[in-house]
Enzyme design. Structure first.
Site, short mmCIF file in Angstrom:
data_model
loop_
_atom_site.label_atom_id
_atom_site.label_comp_id
_atom_site.label_asym_id
_atom_site.label_seq_id
_atom_site.Cartn_x
_atom_site.Cartn_y
_atom_site.Cartn_z
N HIS A 1 11.82 -35.81 -19.78
CA HIS A 1 12.23 -36.25 -18.45
C HIS A 1 13.65 -36.81 -18.48
CE1 HIS A 1 8.25 -35.85 -16.60
NE2 HIS A 1 7.76 -36.30 -17.74
N LYS B 1 3.85 -38.03 -11.14
CA LYS B 1 4.89 -37.10 -10.74
C LYS B 1 4.35 -35.84 -10.08
CE LYS B 1 7.55 -38.79 -14.67
NZ LYS B 1 6.48 -39.67 -15.18
N ARG C 1 -3.60 -40.07 -20.67
CA ARG C 1 -2.43 -40.96 -20.74
C ARG C 1 -2.93 -42.41 -20.80
NH1 ARG C 1 -2.20 -36.98 -16.38
NH2 ARG C 1 -0.96 -38.19 -14.92
N SER D 1 3.40 -41.26 -19.77
CA SER D 1 4.59 -40.54 -19.35
C SER D 1 5.61 -41.51 -18.77
CB SER D 1 4.22 -39.48 -18.31
OG SER D 1 5.36 -38.78 -17.88
N CYS E 1 -1.91 -13.55 -37.01
CA CYS E 1 -2.14 -13.72 -35.57
C CYS E 1 -1.33 -12.67 -34.82
CB CYS E 1 -1.74 -15.12 -35.13
SG CYS E 1 -1.79 -15.38 -33.34
N CYS F 1 -5.57 -14.05 -26.95
CA CYS F 1 -6.98 -13.97 -27.35
C CYS F 1 -7.53 -15.32 -27.76
CB CYS F 1 -7.18 -12.93 -28.45
SG CYS F 1 -6.91 -13.53 -30.14
#
Length: 477
Positions: free
Chosen positions: A49, A250, A311, A336, A398, A435
């Protein structure tokens, strides 16, 4: 007696550990989970932020702006993914303009650089998919995105490189002052330290209230649900798009990720259970309803997974960093913008601890760390030479994320290293693709078992009792 025990191996605890490793001290980080980055730090918006919305004059505002400013240089020093893509706070009606203006003025007062209010025409040029109702936006060019796992692992690995020790699967059950320091009761026996740093996330108030009962703290777990969309939707927006903030946060955002996905969320729901990270149908429905307010025609059909995180909300809505009792330093209520603030949180909390103990700087401190090598980022000739020297980098494990065996081996043999499927996933992205580990899990399990020297039946998804194999069919027959 250990010099410093840090309770909590999330992004704040690891940032503090890294900063304290600049000093000559014996430092131990404890966490109740099997790895670093297993709590709030693993499930958030991954946003750096800019710092325009935290209340002016608050510690949260100061550390947000400072942390954001530190992040670009830190990304180079510690080699983690970071993209200063900028952010937009979208105003959806003329009636909202005064609140947008107030947000701009708050940001300027906080010291955020480059803020501007832009009109619809410029907003459309930046984001063609912006909603038709949008009339203006606050443009913050210093807003950015980061990988929360990568940032936390970077702090932890650099701390370990400089002598910090990590101990996992160790729940702290009590703290008590003793002569010369603190006794820390854990699920694996008592420990002693000259100083304790409380970075326990949603549980930080419990430790604070043991150490400083005369100054009680309350932390409310605030759940946020998210959708993660496939790479095919990753470029639908180019910047982090917020709606004007409300009383609980937010709002629902839409943002690209540093790995090429699209992230939508979160909700903001206060709950009681500090371990309740399951998504709910109601929470996901709320995201669907609200996300399209600022961005039209969101391709939510491209969702590959949903998740939720908690949070650590304190009703006074600020960070609490300081000496709560002699030799007991709080790093509490880090909600946050805690991820954005982490570099500054580390500096502040470490400075307090070092001052209390009168620690000396360590001239041998090495501030650098090299991340896991991703062969996809190399030119073809260099990649071919890498594979020739180490064939493991030519073995794709992967398919969705094109993660090689070489990367997985690197993740396992780091300090602290991966010990579970989730530990490998967060470090390498093996299992994070379309997947969702349906293809690669058996092979990753085989590699973990081989490298850790344990049977396949002991390999877990996320430590503890999360075993994948509970028996062998042939034995049952």
């Amino acid at each position: 007696m250990t010099d410093i025990i840090i309770i909590g191996a999330g992004v704040s605890g690891c940032a503090i550990a890294r900063e304290l490793s600049r000093y000559k001290a014996d430092i131990l980080v404890l966490d109740k989970e099997e790895d670093v980055c297993c709590g709030t730090s693993k499930a958030n918006s991954a946003i750096v932020h800019a710092g325009f919305d935290a209340r002016h004059g608050s510690l949260m505002a100061r550390l947000n702006v400072e942390g954001s400013k530190r992040m670009p240089a830190l990304a180079k020093e510690l080699d983690f993914a970071y993209d200063q893509c900028g952010s937009l706070v979208v105003c959806l009606s003329e009636a909202g303009r005064p609140r947008l203006q107030a947000l701009y003025e708050n940001g300027v007062a906080n010291g955020v650089e480059g803020l501007r209010i832009i009109g619809r025409e410029e907003l459309l040029a930046l984001e063609p998919h912006i909603a038709g109702e949008a009339v203006a936006a606050l443009w913050a060019p210093t807003g950015a995105i980061v990988c929360p796992f990568g940032l936390t692992y970077a702090f932890a690995e650099n701390a370990a490189k400089n002598g910090v020790r990590f101990q996992f699967d160790t729940a702290v059950t009590g703290v008590k002052p003793i002569e010369g320091g603190w006794r820390v009761e854990t699920s694996r026996g008592p420990l002693k330290a000259r100083l304790v740093v409380n970075a326990a996330g949603v549980h930080a108030n419990e430790l604070h209230n043991m150490a400083a009962p005369g100054d009680p703290m309350q932390i409310i777990p605030r759940r946020g649900d998210y959708f993660l969309l496939d790479h095919a939707a990753g470029d639908y927006v180019r910047h982090t798009i917020f709606q004007l903030p409300g009383p609980t946060g937010k709002g629902v955002l839409v943002t690209p990720t540093v790995h090429g996905n699209l992230l939508v969320g979160p909700t903001s729901i206060d709950i009681e259970d500090k371990e309740a990270t399951a998504t709910t149908a109601a929470g996901l429905a709320e995201i669907r309803a609200k996300a399209g307010l600022a961005v039209k025609d969101l391709p939510l059909r491209q969702t590959i997974t949903s998740f939720a995180g908690l949070r650590a909300h304190e009703p006074r809505h600020d960070f609490f960093i300081g000496e709560a009792a002699p030799g007991f330093v709080d790093c509490a209520a880090i909600e946050s913008p805690g991820l954005s603030s982490a570099p500054a949180i580390g500096v502040m909390a470490a400075g307090i601890a070092a001052g209390i103990l009168h620690l000396e700087k360590d001239p041998a401190f090495d501030p650098t760390r090299k991340g896991i090598l991703d062969p996809k980022t190399l030119p073809f000739a260099q990649r071919a030479e890498l594979i020739r020297q180490n064939p493991a980098y030519g073995q794709i494990v992967c398919r969705c994320e094109s993660v090689t065996e070489g990367e997985i081996l690197d993740a396992i043999h780091r300090t602290p290293g991966a010990r579970s499927l989730d530990g490998v996933k967060r470090r390498t992205r093996a299992g994070m693709g379309r997947c969702q580990a349906g293809f690669c899990s058996p092979r990753v399990m085989e590699i973990l078992a081989r490298e850790l020297g344990v049977p396949l039946s002991e390999v877990t998804k996320a430590g503890g009792r999360s075993k994948i194999i509970v028996g062998v069919n042939k034995d049952a027959l």
